[in-house]
Design a protein around this motif. Structure first.
Motif, PDB file in Angstrom:
ATOM      1  N   SER A   8      42.360  33.857  32.433  1.00 34.69           N
ATOM      2  CA  SER A   8      43.081  35.112  32.245  1.00 34.69           C
ATOM      3  C   SER A   8      42.988  35.990  33.490  1.00 34.69           C
ATOM      4  O   SER A   8      43.925  36.731  33.802  1.00 34.69           O
ATOM      5  N   VAL A   9      41.873  35.906  34.208  1.00 33.56           N
ATOM      6  CA  VAL A   9      41.752  36.629  35.475  1.00 33.56           C
ATOM      7  C   VAL A   9      42.781  36.109  36.472  1.00 33.56           C
ATOM      8  O   VAL A   9      43.448  36.889  37.164  1.00 33.56           O
ATOM      9  N   VAL A  10      42.923  34.796  36.531  1.00 37.74           N
ATOM     10  CA  VAL A  10      43.904  34.188  37.440  1.00 37.74           C
ATOM     11  C   VAL A  10      45.315  34.618  37.049  1.00 37.74           C
ATOM     12  O   VAL A  10      46.145  34.951  37.907  1.00 37.74           O
ATOM     13  N   SER A  11      45.607  34.633  35.760  1.00 34.60           N
ATOM     14  CA  SER A  11      46.953  34.972  35.291  1.00 34.60           C
ATOM     15  C   SER A  11      47.342  36.408  35.646  1.00 34.60           C
ATOM     16  O   SER A  11      48.534  36.706  35.776  1.00 34.60           O
ATOM     17  N   ALA A  12      46.359  37.281  35.802  1.00 32.14           N
ATOM     18  CA  ALA A  12      46.647  38.688  36.068  1.00 32.14           C
ATOM     19  C   ALA A  12      46.804  38.992  37.550  1.00 32.14           C
ATOM     20  O   ALA A  12      47.074  40.134  37.922  1.00 32.14           O
ATOM     21  N   ARG A  13      46.675  37.990  38.420  1.00 33.52           N
ATOM     22  CA  ARG A  13      46.729  38.228  39.864  1.00 33.52           C
ATOM     23  C   ARG A  13      48.167  38.309  40.355  1.00 33.52           C
ATOM     24  O   ARG A  13      49.076  37.698  39.792  1.00 33.52           O
ATOM     25  N   THR A  14      48.371  39.069  41.427  1.00 28.51           N
ATOM     26  CA  THR A  14      49.674  39.142  42.084  1.00 28.51           C
ATOM     27  C   THR A  14      49.842  37.948  43.008  1.00 28.51           C
ATOM     28  O   THR A  14      48.892  37.178  43.251  1.00 28.51           O
ATOM     29  N   ASP A  15      51.064  37.791  43.572  1.00 29.61           N
ATOM     30  CA  ASP A  15      51.307  36.705  44.516  1.00 29.61           C
ATOM     31  C   ASP A  15      50.333  36.755  45.688  1.00 29.61           C
ATOM     32  O   ASP A  15      49.759  35.737  46.088  1.00 29.61           O
ATOM     33  N   VAL A  16      50.152  37.950  46.265  1.00 36.95           N
ATOM     34  CA  VAL A  16      49.304  38.091  47.448  1.00 36.95           C
ATOM     35  C   VAL A  16      47.846  37.825  47.109  1.00 36.95           C
ATOM     36  O   VAL A  16      47.134  37.147  47.857  1.00 36.95           O
ATOM     37  N   GLU A  17      47.385  38.337  45.973  1.00 39.33           N
ATOM     38  CA  GLU A  17      46.003  38.092  45.573  1.00 39.33           C
ATOM     39  C   GLU A  17      45.771  36.617  45.287  1.00 39.33           C
ATOM     40  O   GLU A  17      44.722  36.061  45.643  1.00 39.33           O
ATOM     41  N   LEU A  18      46.742  35.962  44.660  1.00 39.24           N
ATOM     42  CA  LEU A  18      46.596  34.539  44.379  1.00 39.24           C
ATOM     43  C   LEU A  18      46.599  33.727  45.678  1.00 39.24           C
ATOM     44  O   LEU A  18      45.917  32.704  45.782  1.00 39.24           O
ATOM     45  N   ALA A  19      47.356  34.184  46.667  1.00 38.04           N
ATOM     46  CA  ALA A  19      47.330  33.515  47.966  1.00 38.04           C
ATOM     47  C   ALA A  19      45.932  33.601  48.573  1.00 38.04           C
ATOM     48  O   ALA A  19      45.440  32.626  49.169  1.00 38.04           O
ATOM     49  N   ALA A  20      45.273  34.755  48.426  1.00 42.30           N
ATOM     50  CA  ALA A  20      43.909  34.893  48.932  1.00 42.30           C
ATOM     51  C   ALA A  20      42.959  33.945  48.205  1.00 42.30           C
ATOM     52  O   ALA A  20      42.036  33.373  48.809  1.00 42.30           O
ATOM     53  N   VAL A  21      43.191  33.742  46.909  1.00 40.19           N
ATOM     54  CA  VAL A  21      42.362  32.810  46.134  1.00 40.19           C
ATOM     55  C   VAL A  21      42.540  31.389  46.659  1.00 40.19           C
ATOM     56  O   VAL A  21      41.551  30.672  46.894  1.00 40.19           O
ATOM     57  N   PHE A  22      43.795  30.968  46.863  1.00 43.35           N
ATOM     58  CA  PHE A  22      44.032  29.609  47.355  1.00 43.35           C
ATOM     59  C   PHE A  22      43.464  29.430  48.776  1.00 43.35           C
ATOM     60  O   PHE A  22      42.975  28.357  49.122  1.00 43.35           O
ATOM     61  N   GLU A  23      43.561  30.469  49.587  1.00 42.61           N
ATOM     62  CA  GLU A  23      42.938  30.398  50.913  1.00 42.61           C
ATOM     63  C   GLU A  23      41.457  30.085  50.792  1.00 42.61           C
ATOM     64  O   GLU A  23      40.938  29.207  51.485  1.00 42.61           O
ATOM     65  N   ARG A  24      40.752  30.814  49.920  1.00 44.28           N
ATOM     66  CA  ARG A  24      39.315  30.622  49.775  1.00 44.28           C
ATOM     67  C   ARG A  24      39.001  29.239  49.183  1.00 44.28           C
ATOM     68  O   ARG A  24      38.039  28.572  49.611  1.00 44.28           O
ATOM     69  N   VAL A  25      39.794  28.783  48.214  1.00 48.71           N
ATOM     70  CA  VAL A  25      39.564  27.466  47.600  1.00 48.71           C
ATOM     71  C   VAL A  25      39.648  26.352  48.640  1.00 48.71           C
ATOM     72  O   VAL A  25      38.767  25.485  48.728  1.00 48.71           O
TER      73      VAL A  25
END
Length: 355
Positions: A8-25
């Motif tokens: 649910s935390v992932v679902s609430a992220r914006t495009d830019v925030e999710l991009a930061a997540v994928f960068e870190r992964v």
């Protein structure tokens, strides 16, 4: 209080925030990553080596608000295949992939799948910290913080802009003039390399609002080169200026044109888009063009057709290459294909320009 589920935390992220997540992964896996902004779309690219030593590259298209259609995924997958890149689409929150948009080789990621990737790479704490920071910035702002800051704290809270407001204000300044746009773009190229930095700049842009009028922008000097012929004998222009563009041309919404192209047969249209593929068949030249909507987003493919010799040999002095951005005028002529495969709306082209 119990922490919300990671999905649910992932679902609430914006495009830019999710991009930061994928960068870190992917950085946690030892890959080099970068974020690219293609119009309104956000892509994360990663390149590295597998545990077996093989080179691997992938591109993740992130959407949290829109629907990815079949035509869009076809263009995306083709572009990735030409570059030998694995195509991924991450559709979470309000984003979704249309049922008929799945393609062979395209990996679709949803929130639970992304949550598994986050846990496997050990970056869950980063994601939750990012969410807490973003949720705090999007809140009401509350009252003044405790301590001895007094009126200064109140002023900071009163002047704070949300990210949405900051983006609107940045858009207003961009529209103010070409020189301002170029200056902002120069900075933007650097900022956009890091989605986290981009989000931070937006959240703390309030102070900039009061100071922008006093900023002295750098002077940019322009010099336009004099057009030169391709050779001493050549007089080919760079555009189809010798042919008048049809005055009655319209842009039919792509979804309507795709649904029933036969009903628009004979209609004069104009579209802007990027060349996906070209070929010559008998006495005709054909190009598969991914056309754009009025916001610059890819809508889907059309087949552009014209007689051999009409362009390149007479009216246009440029080569038509893959990813070339063009504008075309012509008449809808039902459906057609570039090489006998999928059928798309066909346009018999009368004027073609490089943009």
């Amino acid at each position: 209080m119990t922490a919300p589920p990671l999905a649910s935390v992932v679902s609430a992220r914006t495009d830019v925030e999710l991009a930061a997540v994928f960068e870190r992964v992917w950085e946690a896996r030892g890959y080099q990553t970068r974020v690219r902004f293609r119009g309104p779309d956000v892509h994360v690219e990663a390149a590295g080596e597998t545990p077996e030593g093989a080179t691997r590259e992938l591109r993740i298209w992130i959407t949290t608000t829109g629907t990815v259609t079949a035509d869009k995924t076809s263009a995306f997958v083709r572009r990735c295949e030409r570059a030998a890149i694995e195509p991924y689409v991450a559709a979470v929150g309000g984003g979704r992939v249309a049922p008929d948009a799945h393609r062979r080789g395209l990996v679709v990621l949803d929130a639970p799948t992304i949550a598994v990737e986050i846990r496997e790479t050990g970056v869950e704490s980063f994601v939750r910290d990012l969410a807490a920071e973003a949720d705090g910035a999007d809140g009401d702002g509350g009252g003044p913080s405790s301590g001895a800051e007094g009126d200064d704290s109140n002023d900071d809270e009163a002047d704070r802009l949300t990210r949405r407001e900051a983006l609107k204000k940045a858009g207003a300044y961009v529209a103010g003039g070409l020189v301002t746009y170029l200056a902002v773009e120069r900075v933007s190229d650097f900022v956009q390399q890091s989605p986290k930095l981009r989000a931070a700049v937006a959240r703390h842009a309030a102070w900039l609002d009061a100071r922008l009028p006093d900023v002295r922008l750098p002077t940019i000097e322009w010099s336009l080169p004099t057009p030169q012929p391709l050779s001493e004998e050549s007089t080919l222009p760079n555009r189809t200026t010798a042919v008048a563009t049809p005055a009655n041309a319209t842009t039919i919404p792509y979804a309507d044109l795709r649904t029933n192209p036969e009903s628009y047969a004979g209609t004069t249209v104009t579209y802007t888009g990027r060349v996906e593929e070209t070929m010559e068949r008998g006495e005709a030249r054909l190009a598969l063009v991914a056309v754009e909507d009025d916001r610059g987003r890819l809508s889907g493919d059309v087949v552009a057709r014209w007689p051999t010799g009409r362009f390149f040999d007479g009216d246009i002095g440029f080569r038509l290459l893959a990813d070339e951005r063009v504008r075309l005028w012509g008449v809808v002529a039902g459906e057609g294909s570039i090489s006998g495969g999928a059928q798309y709306p066909r346009i018999d082209v009368s004027v073609l320009e490089k943009t």
